[in-house]
Design a protein around this motif. Structure first.
Motif, PDB file in Angstrom:
ATOM      1  N   SER A 101       0.850  -1.184   0.000  1.00  0.00           N
ATOM      2  CA  SER A 101       0.000   0.000   0.000  1.00  0.00           C
ATOM      3  C   SER A 101       0.887   1.236   0.000  1.00  0.00           C
ATOM      4  O   SER A 101       2.101   1.136   0.194  1.00  0.00           O
ATOM      5  N   VAL A 102       0.273   2.382  -0.226  1.00  0.00           N
ATOM      6  CA  VAL A 102       1.000   3.647  -0.151  1.00  0.00           C
ATOM      7  C   VAL A 102       0.468   4.439   1.032  1.00  0.00           C
ATOM      8  O   VAL A 102      -0.593   4.133   1.578  1.00  0.00           O
ATOM      9  N   SER A 103       1.195   5.449   1.439  1.00  0.00           N
ATOM     10  CA  SER A 103       0.792   6.247   2.598  1.00  0.00           C
ATOM     11  C   SER A 103      -0.465   7.067   2.293  1.00  0.00           C
ATOM     12  O   SER A 103      -0.826   7.259   1.121  1.00  0.00           O
ATOM     13  N   LYS A 104      -1.092   7.564   3.342  1.00  0.00           N
ATOM     14  CA  LYS A 104      -2.266   8.421   3.153  1.00  0.00           C
ATOM     15  C   LYS A 104      -1.896   9.680   2.369  1.00  0.00           C
ATOM     16  O   LYS A 104      -2.654  10.133   1.510  1.00  0.00           O
ATOM     17  N   LYS A 105      -0.741  10.226   2.691  1.00  0.00           N
ATOM     18  CA  LYS A 105      -0.304  11.432   1.992  1.00  0.00           C
ATOM     19  C   LYS A 105      -0.130  11.175   0.498  1.00  0.00           C
ATOM     20  O   LYS A 105      -0.597  11.957  -0.345  1.00  0.00           O
ATOM     21  N   THR A 106       0.517  10.066   0.154  1.00  0.00           N
ATOM     22  CA  THR A 106       0.712   9.718  -1.252  1.00  0.00           C
ATOM     23  C   THR A 106      -0.618   9.424  -1.926  1.00  0.00           C
ATOM     24  O   THR A 106      -0.848   9.816  -3.074  1.00  0.00           O
ATOM     25  N   THR A 107      -1.499   8.744  -1.205  1.00  0.00           N
ATOM     26  CA  THR A 107      -2.828   8.432  -1.743  1.00  0.00           C
ATOM     27  C   THR A 107      -3.589   9.708  -2.087  1.00  0.00           C
ATOM     28  O   THR A 107      -4.215   9.810  -3.156  1.00  0.00           O
ATOM     29  N   LYS A 108      -3.544  10.681  -1.182  1.00  0.00           N
ATOM     30  CA  LYS A 108      -4.226  11.948  -1.438  1.00  0.00           C
ATOM     31  C   LYS A 108      -3.598  12.684  -2.617  1.00  0.00           C
ATOM     32  O   LYS A 108      -4.307  13.262  -3.453  1.00  0.00           O
ATOM     33  N   THR A 109      -2.286  12.631  -2.699  1.00  0.00           N
ATOM     34  CA  THR A 109      -1.591  13.294  -3.811  1.00  0.00           C
ATOM     35  C   THR A 109      -1.980  12.673  -5.138  1.00  0.00           C
ATOM     36  O   THR A 109      -2.318  13.381  -6.108  1.00  0.00           O
ATOM     37  N   ILE A 110      -1.950  11.337  -5.206  1.00  0.00           N
ATOM     38  CA  ILE A 110      -2.347  10.635  -6.429  1.00  0.00           C
ATOM     39  C   ILE A 110      -3.791  10.965  -6.781  1.00  0.00           C
ATOM     40  O   ILE A 110      -4.127  11.231  -7.946  1.00  0.00           O
ATOM     41  N   SER A 111      -4.645  10.976  -5.767  1.00  0.00           N
ATOM     42  CA  SER A 111      -6.068  11.242  -5.993  1.00  0.00           C
ATOM     43  C   SER A 111      -6.292  12.649  -6.535  1.00  0.00           C
ATOM     44  O   SER A 111      -7.024  12.841  -7.518  1.00  0.00           O
ATOM     45  N   TYR A 112      -5.655  13.642  -5.915  1.00  0.00           N
ATOM     46  CA  TYR A 112      -5.873  15.025  -6.341  1.00  0.00           C
ATOM     47  C   TYR A 112      -5.304  15.284  -7.739  1.00  0.00           C
ATOM     48  O   TYR A 112      -5.907  16.020  -8.529  1.00  0.00           O
TER      49      TYR A 112
ATOM     50  N   VAL B 275     -14.652   7.491  -2.226  1.00  0.00           N
ATOM     51  CA  VAL B 275     -13.825   6.493  -1.542  1.00  0.00           C
ATOM     52  C   VAL B 275     -12.720   7.178  -0.743  1.00  0.00           C
ATOM     53  O   VAL B 275     -12.349   6.721   0.343  1.00  0.00           O
ATOM     54  N   LEU B 276     -12.225   8.288  -1.249  1.00  0.00           N
ATOM     55  CA  LEU B 276     -11.207   9.049  -0.522  1.00  0.00           C
ATOM     56  C   LEU B 276     -11.746   9.502   0.837  1.00  0.00           C
ATOM     57  O   LEU B 276     -11.028   9.499   1.834  1.00  0.00           O
ATOM     58  N   LYS B 277     -13.013   9.853   0.871  1.00  0.00           N
ATOM     59  CA  LYS B 277     -13.631  10.332   2.115  1.00  0.00           C
ATOM     60  C   LYS B 277     -14.006   9.183   3.056  1.00  0.00           C
ATOM     61  O   LYS B 277     -13.791   9.263   4.272  1.00  0.00           O
ATOM     62  N   PHE B 278     -14.542   8.103   2.492  1.00  0.00           N
ATOM     63  CA  PHE B 278     -15.142   7.068   3.339  1.00  0.00           C
ATOM     64  C   PHE B 278     -14.295   5.806   3.515  1.00  0.00           C
ATOM     65  O   PHE B 278     -14.577   5.009   4.406  1.00  0.00           O
ATOM     66  N   ASN B 279     -13.295   5.609   2.664  1.00  0.00           N
ATOM     67  CA  ASN B 279     -12.446   4.424   2.842  1.00  0.00           C
ATOM     68  C   ASN B 279     -11.098   4.657   2.169  1.00  0.00           C
ATOM     69  O   ASN B 279     -10.751   3.994   1.187  1.00  0.00           O
ATOM     70  N   ILE B 280     -10.333   5.576   2.719  1.00  0.00           N
ATOM     71  CA  ILE B 280      -9.044   5.907   2.114  1.00  0.00           C
ATOM     72  C   ILE B 280      -8.087   4.715   2.149  1.00  0.00           C
ATOM     73  O   ILE B 280      -7.233   4.563   1.267  1.00  0.00           O
TER      74      ILE B 280
ATOM     75  N   LEU C  96     -12.951  -0.819  -8.603  1.00  0.00           N
ATOM     76  CA  LEU C  96     -13.038  -0.084  -7.339  1.00  0.00           C
ATOM     77  C   LEU C  96     -14.458  -0.093  -6.797  1.00  0.00           C
ATOM     78  O   LEU C  96     -14.670  -0.215  -5.581  1.00  0.00           O
ATOM     79  N   THR C  97     -15.449   0.034  -7.668  1.00  0.00           N
ATOM     80  CA  THR C  97     -16.848  -0.019  -7.234  1.00  0.00           C
ATOM     81  C   THR C  97     -17.152  -1.359  -6.584  1.00  0.00           C
ATOM     82  O   THR C  97     -17.761  -1.428  -5.505  1.00  0.00           O
ATOM     83  N   ASN C  98     -16.721  -2.441  -7.220  1.00  0.00           N
ATOM     84  CA  ASN C  98     -16.939  -3.774  -6.662  1.00  0.00           C
ATOM     85  C   ASN C  98     -16.238  -3.940  -5.320  1.00  0.00           C
ATOM     86  O   ASN C  98     -16.814  -4.475  -4.366  1.00  0.00           O
ATOM     87  N   LEU C  99     -15.002  -3.477  -5.229  1.00  0.00           N
ATOM     88  CA  LEU C  99     -14.250  -3.610  -3.984  1.00  0.00           C
ATOM     89  C   LEU C  99     -14.892  -2.819  -2.840  1.00  0.00           C
ATOM     90  O   LEU C  99     -15.026  -3.312  -1.719  1.00  0.00           O
TER      91      LEU C  99
END
Length: 225
Positions: A103-114, A147-152, A214-217
């Motif tokens: 997995s990646v960190s929360k910070k990296t996840t947010k960066t990728i997402s934005y 998903v970023l809000k409810f299951n990061i 992602l929807t299925n997961l």
């Protein structure tokens, strides 16, 4: 070769299905939540498919399927929404079983997402009149934000596992879109997409695959709570 599409569906499913009974993985224990998630996801994706097929935004080559249709979709296309999510969700769970720190960190996840959200949004400004791009990217934007809000944590894992899924994606979707065969199994009206392809695969298909899995997961994890 009118059974090619069926072979791709069943071939994608075969190994994940067999290994679902592996004594360590025991993926069959997830079947209830997985199949409920698949059915719910199909309630959105199948009508989308039916409408786009009706208007000719994409379609299917009669030479590569068995000619049995439900609501104008080949039976193989219906199977696609079962076989491919099953194989991909199995891949996700298997990778995390053997590599629990994948997995990646929360910070990296947010960066990728934005960054992803910015690219999708900017593209829509210039391609709002292209239906495949429009619907596909709007849904992707909404899903990533949700998903970023409810299951990061799911995104932290999925951004890595999806990279692995891209390997079979390029093989299967490449064949569907005309790689290594005479014609496409699935054809697209390029006036309704960006007309930019990786090999033979429309760039929108990568976003479509990303959101489909992602929807299925996400639904699967919610159902298990």
């Amino acid at each position: 070769m009118n059974y090619l599409y069926l072979l791709l569906d069943l071939g994608s499913l075969s190994i994940p299905f067999i290994y679902s009974f592996h004594p360590k993985l025991q993926f069959y224990k997830h079947w209830k939540s997985l199949f409920i998630a698949i059915i719910i996801t199909m309630c959105f994706y199948v009508p989308w498919d039916i409408i786009f097929t009706h208007y000719g935004f994409w379609g299917f080559n009669d030479a590569y399927f068995l000619k049995y249709r439900i609501f104008n979709l080949p039976i193989e296309e219906w199977l696609f929404f079962i076989c491919i999510p099953y194989a991909c969700v199995f891949t996700h769970y298997s990778l995390l079983y053997y590599f629990p720190n994948m997995s990646v960190s929360k910070k990296t996840t947010k960066t990728i997402s934005y960054i992803s959200l910015a690219i999708l949004s900017i593209t829509l400004i210039f391609a709002y009149d292209k239906w495949y791009t429009l619907v596909n990217f709007i849904y992707a934007i909404g899903l990533i934000l949700f998903v970023l809000k409810f299951n990061i944590k799911l995104l932290q894992e999925y951004y890595v596992t999806f990279l692995v899924m891209l390997i079979p994606f390029f093989i299967v979707n490449g064949l569907l879109t005309g790689s290594c065969i005479e014609n496409e199994v699935v054809w697209y009206d390029n006036s309704q997409n960006l007309a930019f392809r990786i090999f033979t695969i429309p760039i929108e298909d990568m976003v479509y695959a990303f959101t489909l899995i992602l929807t299925n997961l996400y639904l699967m994890k919610r159902i298990k709570l």
